[in-house]
Design a protein around this motif. Structure first.
Motif, short mmCIF file in Angstrom:
data_model
loop_
_atom_site.label_atom_id
_atom_site.label_comp_id
_atom_site.label_asym_id
_atom_site.label_seq_id
_atom_site.Cartn_x
_atom_site.Cartn_y
_atom_site.Cartn_z
N ALA B 23 -5.20 -54.15 -19.39
CA ALA B 23 -4.19 -54.51 -18.38
C ALA B 23 -3.32 -53.32 -18.07
N SER B 24 -2.88 -52.67 -19.10
CA SER B 24 -2.01 -51.53 -18.93
C SER B 24 -2.70 -50.41 -18.15
N GLN B 26 -5.17 -50.68 -16.13
CA GLN B 26 -5.42 -51.11 -14.76
C GLN B 26 -4.17 -50.98 -13.89
N VAL B 27 -3.07 -51.48 -14.40
CA VAL B 27 -1.83 -51.42 -13.62
C VAL B 27 -1.35 -49.98 -13.51
N HIS B 120 6.01 -50.65 -6.86
CA HIS B 120 4.66 -50.77 -7.39
C HIS B 120 4.54 -51.96 -8.34
N GLU B 121 5.54 -52.13 -9.18
CA GLU B 121 5.51 -53.23 -10.13
C GLU B 121 5.46 -54.58 -9.40
N VAL B 125 2.19 -56.37 -10.27
CA VAL B 125 2.41 -57.31 -11.36
C VAL B 125 2.98 -58.64 -10.86
N LYS B 128 1.09 -60.64 -8.44
CA LYS B 128 -0.16 -61.12 -8.99
C LYS B 128 0.05 -62.27 -9.97
N LEU B 129 1.13 -62.18 -10.74
CA LEU B 129 1.37 -63.17 -11.78
C LEU B 129 2.28 -64.32 -11.35
N ASP B 133 5.21 -66.47 -14.84
CA ASP B 133 4.36 -65.78 -15.81
C ASP B 133 4.86 -64.36 -16.08
N LYS B 136 7.52 -64.86 -18.55
CA LYS B 136 6.91 -65.25 -19.83
C LYS B 136 6.27 -64.04 -20.51
N LEU B 137 5.62 -63.23 -19.71
CA LEU B 137 5.00 -62.02 -20.26
C LEU B 137 6.05 -61.13 -20.91
N HIS B 138 7.13 -60.92 -20.19
CA HIS B 138 8.21 -60.10 -20.75
C HIS B 138 8.73 -60.70 -22.05
N GLU B 139 8.92 -61.99 -22.02
CA GLU B 139 9.45 -62.66 -23.20
C GLU B 139 8.52 -62.47 -24.40
N ILE B 140 7.23 -62.66 -24.16
CA ILE B 140 6.28 -62.52 -25.27
C ILE B 140 6.22 -61.07 -25.76
#
Lengths: 150, 150
Positions: B23-24, B26-27, B120-121, B125, B128-129, B133, B136-140
């Motif tokens: 993922a990293s 790719q982005v 870009h983010e 990101v 897309k999410l 999400d 949630k991604l940041h939280e995780i």
DNA sequence: TTTAAAATAGTGAATATTCATATTTTTCTT
DNA sequence: AAGAAAAATATGAATATTCACTATTTTAAA
């Protein structure tokens, strides 16, 4: 009282790519030591892991999957080939491409490391996040990835 | 019919570190081009971004935050210093350490890139999410990181 | 306080990665 | 089918990173 120098809202701490990089670096660091104990860099480990999963792959497939630039991978393969971990063999289906596969020794090492990687993941990720969040993380990452290279 | 060579359950596709790396990568790839257009490597960009957030930092703080090994950072700073993007200045509070700060030119470049990184983010990101999400991604990721270096 | 240990950067040689390009084989065009 | 374009890898020089070590300053201990 905020230091005028740091009066920014803090770009990085909310920047997804940065959070991913930090998380990845943090989790990787401890595994890096495991790989290093076997004399492997992280990139070398990734290549062995790919071959473990794939059985054999061309240089360019391997580059795509292991996230390494082709030329870098060629050099890297040369090194781990010299150490007796992989073999090169020109493909018959397409005589341009070169198939890479693990030697017996490489396969043993790869299997060993995969087992350690699983244990490490459990300890460094699953135990920390819990099952639900681990699943959710995978789900979100897959969504982000889109077309997976695997 | 599964190829005997790939009869594995597929270790990598469920391995968190691998998913994060993919993922990293790719982005990052698309942002890499933005940085490269300014003549910067990703590592250089990260250092400028840290300084943008921090104002100034010692070499070792910067190494920790930018996830670069100290010696590598020293070399890297030398290069971007030669390009007029940062300054070095020995600290008075602790005469061992060296404070690094952006020059005016470096600050302009960093601010510019931060703006581009945000755009870009959003595109690579958030769009897309979706908001939920992404949060949630940041939280995780934060949960995974534990003690943040920032 | 004097010495020992730790922290902080820097240095340079050894090693690895990148970049541009060459070589070979395959695919596409006409 | 001939020639041009694309694909796959390798190569080597230029560049960057790592590793082991040094020098300096600060902290801790005796």
């Amino acid at each position: 009282m905020p230091d005028p120098d740091t009066a920014h809202p803090g770009f990085l701490e909310n920047y997804t790519l940065f959070l991913m990089a930090v998380a990845s670096a943090q989790v990787s660091r401890s595994f890096h030591e495991i790989a290093a104990a076997q004399g492997l860099s992280v990139a070398e480990w990734r290549v062995l892991a790919c071959l473990h999963d794939l059985g054999s792959a061309s240089v360019s497939e391997l580059a795509r999957l292991s996230l390494l630039e082709q030329s870098r991978l060629t050099h890297l393969i040369g090194r781990i080939q010299n150490r007796g971990l992989v073999l090169r063999q020109r493909s018959n289906r397409n005589r341009r491409s070169v198939l890479v596969r693990l030697t017996d020794e490489g396969a043993r090492l790869a299997a060993d490391l995969v087992a350690q990687a699983k244990a490490h993941e459990r300890q460094a990720v699953t135990d920390k996040l819990g099952r639900a969040d681990t699943e959710k993380l995978h789900e979100i990452l897959r969504k982000l990835i889109g077309h997976p290279p695997v």
